[in-house]
Design an enzyme around this catalytic site. Structure first.
Site, PDB file in Angstrom:
ATOM      1  N   ASP A  97       0.859  -1.175   0.000  1.00  0.00           N
ATOM      2  CA  ASP A  97       0.000   0.000   0.000  1.00  0.00           C
ATOM      3  C   ASP A  97       0.899   1.230   0.000  1.00  0.00           C
ATOM      4  O   ASP A  97       1.831   1.323   0.803  1.00  0.00           O
ATOM      5  CB  ASP A  97      -0.868  -0.021   1.267  1.00  0.00           C
ATOM      6  CG  ASP A  97      -2.267   0.503   1.026  1.00  0.00           C
ATOM      7  OD1 ASP A  97      -2.390   1.600   0.453  1.00  0.00           O
ATOM      8  OD2 ASP A  97      -3.228  -0.174   1.432  1.00  0.00           O
ATOM      9  N   ASP A 193      -3.033   4.721  -2.390  1.00  0.00           N
ATOM     10  CA  ASP A 193      -4.058   5.320  -1.543  1.00  0.00           C
ATOM     11  C   ASP A 193      -4.457   6.726  -2.025  1.00  0.00           C
ATOM     12  O   ASP A 193      -3.580   7.559  -2.286  1.00  0.00           O
ATOM     13  CB  ASP A 193      -3.484   5.418  -0.123  1.00  0.00           C
ATOM     14  CG  ASP A 193      -4.531   5.731   0.919  1.00  0.00           C
ATOM     15  OD1 ASP A 193      -5.428   4.910   1.111  1.00  0.00           O
ATOM     16  OD2 ASP A 193      -4.436   6.813   1.542  1.00  0.00           O
ATOM     17  N   GLU A 235      -6.373   4.228  -6.106  1.00  0.00           N
ATOM     18  CA  GLU A 235      -7.672   4.379  -5.448  1.00  0.00           C
ATOM     19  C   GLU A 235      -8.233   5.742  -5.847  1.00  0.00           C
ATOM     20  O   GLU A 235      -7.712   6.775  -5.443  1.00  0.00           O
ATOM     21  CB  GLU A 235      -7.516   4.287  -3.930  1.00  0.00           C
ATOM     22  CG  GLU A 235      -8.854   4.286  -3.205  1.00  0.00           C
ATOM     23  CD  GLU A 235      -8.769   4.714  -1.749  1.00  0.00           C
ATOM     24  OE1 GLU A 235      -9.663   4.363  -0.978  1.00  0.00           O
ATOM     25  OE2 GLU A 235      -7.811   5.425  -1.373  1.00  0.00           O
ATOM     26  N   HIS A 305     -11.367  -2.699   2.942  1.00  0.00           N
ATOM     27  CA  HIS A 305     -11.360  -2.356   4.368  1.00  0.00           C
ATOM     28  C   HIS A 305     -12.132  -1.069   4.665  1.00  0.00           C
ATOM     29  O   HIS A 305     -12.221  -0.670   5.823  1.00  0.00           O
ATOM     30  CB  HIS A 305      -9.918  -2.206   4.839  1.00  0.00           C
ATOM     31  CG  HIS A 305      -9.214  -1.089   4.133  1.00  0.00           C
ATOM     32  ND1 HIS A 305      -8.929  -1.147   2.780  1.00  0.00           N
ATOM     33  CD2 HIS A 305      -8.795   0.122   4.546  1.00  0.00           C
ATOM     34  CE1 HIS A 305      -8.347  -0.012   2.417  1.00  0.00           C
ATOM     35  NE2 HIS A 305      -8.249   0.776   3.474  1.00  0.00           N
TER      36      HIS A 305
HETATM   37  C1  GLC Z   1      -8.023   5.493   1.753  1.00  0.00           C
HETATM   38  C2  GLC Z   1      -7.889   4.268   2.620  1.00  0.00           C
HETATM   39  C3  GLC Z   1      -8.569   4.537   3.916  1.00  0.00           C
HETATM   40  C4  GLC Z   1      -7.887   5.696   4.577  1.00  0.00           C
HETATM   41  C5  GLC Z   1      -7.815   6.922   3.661  1.00  0.00           C
HETATM   42  C6  GLC Z   1      -6.817   7.903   4.157  1.00  0.00           C
HETATM   43  O1  GLC Z   1      -9.326   5.761   1.394  1.00  0.00           O
HETATM   44  O2  GLC Z   1      -8.370   3.143   1.955  1.00  0.00           O
HETATM   45  O3  GLC Z   1      -8.598   3.421   4.745  1.00  0.00           O
HETATM   46  O4  GLC Z   1      -8.554   6.048   5.750  1.00  0.00           O
HETATM   47  O5  GLC Z   1      -7.424   6.585   2.365  1.00  0.00           O
HETATM   48  O6  GLC Z   1      -5.514   7.387   4.024  1.00  0.00           O
END
Ligand code: GLC
Ligand code: CA
Length: 529
Positions: A97, A193, A235, A305
């Site tokens: 990640d 992320d 993401e 998650h």
């Molecule tokens: C992404 C992650 C999440 C996290 C956020 C901030 O959305 O998947 O779990 O809280 O980024 O890093």
């Protein structure tokens, strides 16, 4: 050369909840190593490991204090090296990640940055004299006043997650060096992320999709993984189809694929995930169809998650739990793209409702709850939202067997287990040839063995709203996939003849003419006219 991830299935591990090896109630790297046999049996090609870097844990590791150190609660760098090496022996690659939109406020860059306005690290972060209207994804303003230098720093997430300033070329170079450190360790990919936020223009209140976003990604590609056989999945919560095409266009040299979340807002009214509505399955079909028909390569996922368990959310986690779990698996894994499985999905784990905020760990849910109380909302209403959408639903410990704490830990688990672990667990699944686990195992084998799943075209088949049916077509070969999305029986008919049954969650069909689908029935077959 075909990249490794084209016919691969990725398994996402939430390390804190997967397997504890030392009785402290927290999953760890040694625990993951001890479960590699299980993952090899399932057949997955890679593990996406949620963050295991040094972190104070304000957002369970998405607040990183040192990118090149392992958090003590998970083990050591030697353990991670061992995981990479042992996983390879099980034919499993490791995808890390990459959290580079922000760090922890305990990262040495931020500790320096906040010391003075002249500090060399000042511009690694975003400092302003006055806050604007930007809000944090975790409730409240996105700006935090810092007494030492009398300015505000930006945090699109928690206060303990100050945003990095990607406009600073020195910062970008540090990130690329860090990425190369991990690439040199032999990892096979990065899940990136909230990568859509790195091009933010805070003064214009732009967070995702800023004007320099793609430029940064192209630079990153050149400076790090570009020439490697490497998986990169971004993401991108707000990606439209047009955005996604940009990210993954091979000529632009950015990413392999993105996680897009259009179907994720099906059970909300408006912009807030907490304002619940019943999902409309016709919309789900329309969204899947649109992405399949228009994007060259998708990432395919129901869970992670941050989002609830799919059967609880869109299917049935009661009477038809097993049928629904298999139906969602069949529906997703036969589409075009790279499938991701979130730990526990392959045994049909369900949401885990709580009765009090005291039982909620997740910072997003907790902040929303307390902000909601201040606005005069009732506890009941807030808990209803948390039980439907809160991130802890998917984060409860992995259910390995029916012994105390499901075999996850011999100590006190960091987060409560779902009490249904006595019935729903890996051991029970492995012992039952008809379990959800074996449907996933079969789907993964199919992905490895059939070029159809990689190269075949997707074609939606017109049906009533409660059925999702599609064809995959490659040369002269044609597959038909039929899924009943509901617990009601549904009628379906097709002119095709079944040549070969491929997979199903009820006894295999022998004809397609005027059939009545059972609750959550799903099947795929090779067909002829
Ligand atoms: C992404 C992650 C999440 C996290 C956020 C901030 O959305 O998947 O779990 O809280 O980024 O890093
Ligand atoms: Ca542990």
């Amino acid at each position: 050369m075909t990249p490794w991830w084209k016919n691969a299935v990725v398994y996402q591990i939430y390390p804190k909840s997967f397997q504890d090896s030392n009785g402290d109630g927290i999953g760890d790297l040694k625990g993951i190593i001890s479960r590699l046999d299980y993952l090899e049996k399932l057949g997955v090609d890679a593990i996406w490991l949620c963050p295991i870097y040094k972190s104070p844990g304000a957002d369970n590791g998405y607040d990183i204090a040192d990118y090149e150190a392992i958090d003590e609660q998970f083990g050591t760098m030697a353990d991670l090296d061992k995981l990479i090496q042992k996983a390879r022996q099980h034919h499993i690659r490791i995808v890390m990640d990459l959290v580079v939109n922000h760090t922890s406020d305990e990262h040495k860059w931020f500790i320096e940055s906040r010391k003075s306005r002249e500090n060399p690290y000042r511009d690694f972060y975003v400092w302003r004299d006055k806050p604007n209207k930007l809000t944090s994804a975790f409730s409240g303003s996105a700006w935090q006043y810092d007494e030492a230098t009398k300015q505000y720093y930006l945090h699109l997430f928690a206060k303990k997650q100050p945003d990095l300033n990607w406009k600073n070329p020195k910062l970008r170079q540090k990130i690329y060096d860090m990425m190369n450190f991990w690439i040199d360790k032999g990892i096979a990919g990065f899940r990136m992320d909230v990568i859509e936020c790195i091009g933010k223009e805070p003064d214009q209140e732009i967070t995702a999709n800023g004007p320099h976003l793609h430029e940064y990604l192209q630079e990153m590609n050149r400076e790090t993984f570009g020439k490697k056989d490497f998986l990169t999945v971004g993401e991108t919560w707000s990606a439209s189809l047009a955005d996604a095409k940009k990210y993954i266009d091979p000529k632009r040299h950015e990413l392999s694929m993105v996680f897009q979340f259009e179907a994720n807002s099906l059970d909300q009214v408006g912009a807030s995930k907490w304002d619940l509505k019943k999902p409309d399955l016709a919309e789900l079909k329309a969204i899947l169809t649109k992405w399949q028909e228009n994007l060259a390569w998708n990432s395919l996922f129901w869970e992670n998650h941050d989002i609830p368990r799919v059967i609880s959310r869109f299917g049935d986690d009661g009477k038809y739990r097993v049928e629904a779990a298999k139906m969602f698996a069949i529906m997703l894994h036969l589409l075009k793209g790279t499938p991701y499985i979130f730990n526990g999905e392959e045994i049909g784990m369900t949401n885990c409702p709580v009765e009090s905020i005291d039982d909620v760990n997740d910072i997003e849910s907790r902040n929303m709850y307390f902000a909601g109380l201040e606005k005069g909302k009732s506890k009941e209403e807030l808990l209803r939202s948390i039980n439907a959408k809160g991130r802890d639903n998917a984060r409860t410990p992995m259910q390995w067997d029916d012994t105390a704490n499901a075999g996850f830990t011999t100590g006190k688990p960091w987060l409560h287990l779902n009490p249904n672990y006595r019935e729903i667990n890996v051991k029970a699944c492995l012992a039952d040839k008809n379990s959800i686990f074996y449907t996933y195992q079969q789907l993964i084998k199919m992905r490895h063995n059939y070029p159809m799943l990689v190269d075949g075209d997707f074609k939606a088949v017109a049906t009533s709203d409660n059925i999702f049916a599609y064809e995959r077509v490659l040369g002269d070969e044609k597959w038909l996939v039929v899924c009943n999305l509901t617990k009601e029986e549904a009628t379906f008919t097709s002119e095709y003849k079944i040549q070969n049954a491929l997979i199903s969650n009820y006894p295999a069909r022998t004809t397609l003419q005027d059939i009545t689908l059972k609750p959550f029935e799903a099947f795929a077959c090779q067909v002829t006219c």
